[in-house]
Motif scaffolding. Structure first.
Motif, mmCIF file in Angstrom:
data_model
loop_
_atom_site.group_PDB
_atom_site.id
_atom_site.type_symbol
_atom_site.label_atom_id
_atom_site.label_comp_id
_atom_site.label_asym_id
_atom_site.label_seq_id
_atom_site.Cartn_x
_atom_site.Cartn_y
_atom_site.Cartn_z
ATOM 1 N N CYS A 2 0.836 -1.202 0.000
ATOM 2 C CA CYS A 2 0.000 0.000 0.000
ATOM 3 C C CYS A 2 0.868 1.248 0.000
ATOM 4 O O CYS A 2 1.970 1.249 0.549
ATOM 5 N N SER A 3 0.353 2.296 -0.584
ATOM 6 C CA SER A 3 1.021 3.584 -0.587
ATOM 7 C C SER A 3 1.334 4.006 0.844
ATOM 8 O O SER A 3 0.521 3.811 1.745
ATOM 9 N N GLY A 4 2.529 4.535 1.047
ATOM 10 C CA GLY A 4 2.932 5.010 2.361
ATOM 11 C C GLY A 4 3.678 3.996 3.210
ATOM 12 O O GLY A 4 4.251 4.350 4.235
ATOM 13 N N THR A 5 3.698 2.728 2.790
ATOM 14 C CA THR A 5 4.404 1.704 3.558
ATOM 15 C C THR A 5 5.902 1.750 3.266
ATOM 16 O O THR A 5 6.349 2.360 2.296
ATOM 17 N N ASN A 6 6.688 1.095 4.111
ATOM 18 C CA ASN A 6 8.140 1.066 3.983
ATOM 19 C C ASN A 6 8.574 0.346 2.703
ATOM 20 O O ASN A 6 8.117 -0.754 2.418
ATOM 21 N N ALA A 7 9.466 0.966 1.944
ATOM 22 C CA ALA A 7 9.989 0.372 0.706
ATOM 23 C C ALA A 7 11.226 -0.463 1.029
ATOM 24 O O ALA A 7 12.349 -0.043 0.804
ATOM 25 N N ASP A 8 11.003 -1.656 1.551
ATOM 26 C CA ASP A 8 12.108 -2.517 1.977
ATOM 27 C C ASP A 8 12.591 -3.462 0.895
ATOM 28 O O ASP A 8 13.432 -4.317 1.135
ATOM 29 N N GLY A 9 12.081 -3.309 -0.318
ATOM 30 C CA GLY A 9 12.505 -4.156 -1.421
ATOM 31 C C GLY A 9 11.840 -3.717 -2.711
ATOM 32 O O GLY A 9 11.035 -2.791 -2.736
ATOM 33 N N PHE A 10 12.205 -4.395 -3.802
ATOM 34 C CA PHE A 10 11.518 -4.187 -5.076
ATOM 35 C C PHE A 10 11.076 -5.551 -5.587
ATOM 36 O O PHE A 10 11.466 -6.587 -5.043
ATOM 37 N N TYR A 11 10.251 -5.569 -6.626
ATOM 38 C CA TYR A 11 9.563 -6.780 -7.039
ATOM 39 C C TYR A 11 9.682 -7.026 -8.537
ATOM 40 O O TYR A 11 9.817 -6.085 -9.309
ATOM 41 N N VAL A 12 9.583 -8.309 -8.907
ATOM 42 C CA VAL A 12 9.539 -8.727 -10.305
ATOM 43 C C VAL A 12 8.328 -9.635 -10.479
ATOM 44 O O VAL A 12 8.127 -10.561 -9.687
ATOM 45 N N VAL A 13 7.531 -9.366 -11.513
ATOM 46 C CA VAL A 13 6.371 -10.210 -11.809
ATOM 47 C C VAL A 13 6.861 -11.446 -12.565
ATOM 48 O O VAL A 13 7.405 -11.334 -13.658
ATOM 49 N N LEU A 14 6.676 -12.621 -11.964
ATOM 50 C CA LEU A 14 7.097 -13.880 -12.592
ATOM 51 C C LEU A 14 5.974 -14.536 -13.378
ATOM 52 O O LEU A 14 6.216 -15.210 -14.366
ATOM 53 N N SER A 15 4.736 -14.358 -12.918
ATOM 54 C CA SER A 15 3.559 -14.829 -13.662
ATOM 55 C C SER A 15 2.356 -14.033 -13.201
ATOM 56 O O SER A 15 2.382 -13.382 -12.162
ATOM 57 N N GLY A 16 1.296 -14.085 -13.985
ATOM 58 C CA GLY A 16 0.102 -13.318 -13.654
ATOM 59 C C GLY A 16 0.314 -11.844 -13.926
ATOM 60 O O GLY A 16 1.034 -11.466 -14.848
ATOM 61 N N ALA A 17 -0.301 -11.011 -13.091
ATOM 62 C CA ALA A 17 -0.219 -9.567 -13.296
ATOM 63 C C ALA A 17 -0.384 -8.835 -11.977
ATOM 64 O O ALA A 17 -0.877 -9.390 -11.001
ATOM 65 N N VAL A 18 0.037 -7.580 -11.987
ATOM 66 C CA VAL A 18 -0.087 -6.681 -10.842
ATOM 67 C C VAL A 18 -0.735 -5.399 -11.342
ATOM 68 O O VAL A 18 -0.366 -4.887 -12.402
ATOM 69 N N VAL A 19 -1.690 -4.898 -10.577
ATOM 70 C CA VAL A 19 -2.359 -3.654 -10.919
ATOM 71 C C VAL A 19 -1.768 -2.536 -10.071
ATOM 72 O O VAL A 19 -1.693 -2.656 -8.844
ATOM 73 N N VAL A 20 -1.322 -1.451 -10.720
ATOM 74 C CA VAL A 20 -0.794 -0.284 -10.016
ATOM 75 C C VAL A 20 -1.945 0.697 -9.827
ATOM 76 O O VAL A 20 -2.652 1.032 -10.783
ATOM 77 N N ASN A 48 -11.437 -4.798 -2.485
ATOM 78 C CA ASN A 48 -11.683 -3.530 -1.811
ATOM 79 C C ASN A 48 -10.553 -2.527 -2.066
ATOM 80 O O ASN A 48 -10.782 -1.330 -2.111
ATOM 81 N N MET A 49 -9.328 -3.011 -2.255
ATOM 82 C CA MET A 49 -8.237 -2.100 -2.606
ATOM 83 C C MET A 49 -8.470 -1.498 -3.984
ATOM 84 O O MET A 49 -8.217 -0.322 -4.203
ATOM 85 N N LEU A 50 -8.963 -2.314 -4.909
ATOM 86 C CA LEU A 50 -9.237 -1.813 -6.251
ATOM 87 C C LEU A 50 -10.319 -0.742 -6.219
ATOM 88 O O LEU A 50 -10.285 0.204 -6.989
ATOM 89 N N GLU A 51 -11.275 -0.899 -5.309
ATOM 90 C CA GLU A 51 -12.365 0.058 -5.230
ATOM 91 C C GLU A 51 -11.922 1.380 -4.620
ATOM 92 O O GLU A 51 -12.601 2.386 -4.750
ATOM 93 N N SER A 52 -10.781 1.399 -3.943
ATOM 94 C CA SER A 52 -10.320 2.631 -3.311
ATOM 95 C C SER A 52 -9.249 3.348 -4.128
ATOM 96 O O SER A 52 -8.739 4.374 -3.711
ATOM 97 N N GLY A 53 -8.896 2.820 -5.278
ATOM 98 C CA GLY A 53 -7.875 3.452 -6.106
ATOM 99 C C GLY A 53 -8.214 3.368 -7.570
ATOM 100 O O GLY A 53 -9.089 2.629 -7.974
ATOM 101 N N GLN A 54 -7.542 4.164 -8.369
ATOM 102 C CA GLN A 54 -7.740 4.162 -9.799
ATOM 103 C C GLN A 54 -6.603 3.380 -10.444
ATOM 104 O O GLN A 54 -5.447 3.569 -10.096
ATOM 105 N N VAL A 55 -6.944 2.498 -11.383
ATOM 106 C CA VAL A 55 -5.928 1.688 -12.055
ATOM 107 C C VAL A 55 -5.075 2.600 -12.929
ATOM 108 O O VAL A 55 -5.575 3.257 -13.833
ATOM 109 N N SER A 56 -3.787 2.647 -12.619
ATOM 110 C CA SER A 56 -2.845 3.464 -13.370
ATOM 111 C C SER A 56 -2.270 2.660 -14.535
ATOM 112 O O SER A 56 -2.174 3.143 -15.642
ATOM 113 N N ARG A 57 -1.897 1.413 -14.237
ATOM 114 C CA ARG A 57 -1.368 0.523 -15.271
ATOM 115 C C ARG A 57 -1.406 -0.909 -14.763
ATOM 116 O O ARG A 57 -1.533 -1.155 -13.570
ATOM 117 N N VAL A 58 -1.237 -1.835 -15.689
ATOM 118 C CA VAL A 58 -1.182 -3.252 -15.356
ATOM 119 C C VAL A 58 0.192 -3.755 -15.759
ATOM 120 O O VAL A 58 0.635 -3.547 -16.883
#
Length: 127
Positions: A2-20, A48-58
């Motif tokens: 979630c926005s505002g949380t600690n950035a303790d790492g970065f991520y790579v999508v291995l399968s499926g998708a992530v919505v920003v 519920n997270m999707l309902e509280s934000g606007q999809v920027s990209r996939v």
């Protein structure tokens, strides 16, 4: 994450998708999103997270995300929601530091990859 949380790492999508997500309201008609990986189901608890934000990209297979906040050591500037079948690899700062200590060449490789990702990220933003 979630926005505002600690950035303790970065991520790579291995399968499926992530919505920003960005602040605002989304207009998703169902529990599916369409990505480069095809139609993806979004889990009910993430809906519920999707309902509280606007999809920027996939983001789909091979995309790296969360690296700018990670590099700058600042809180997350956006939220993400993974699809039901998403497989995401997380690179923690402590794990990277350990790998780099064992193999100094890895430090340069990781830095180059993250720099290239940053360039692509900047180039893809509309002015």
């Amino acid at each position: 994450f979630c926005s505002g949380t600690n950035a303790d790492g970065f991520y790579v999508v291995l399968s499926g998708a992530v919505v920003v997500l960005v602040e605002g309201k989304t207009l998703l008609p169902n529990d599916e999103i369409l990505s480069g990986a095809g139609r993806q189901q979004v889990s009910n608890k993430r809906r519920n997270m999707l309902e509280s934000g606007q999809v920027s990209r996939v983001l789909s297979i091979g995309n790296i995300f969360g690296f700018v906040d990670f590099i700058l050591q600042r809180p997350r500037s956006f939220s993400v929601v993974a699809t039901k079948d998403a497989l995401i690899a997380k690179f923690h700062r402590s794990g990277l530091d350990e790998l780099k200590a064992k193999n100094p060449d890895l430090d340069r490789i990781v830095d180059k990859v993250l720099l290239l990702c940053s360039v692509v990220e900047l180039a893809s933003h509309d002015p």
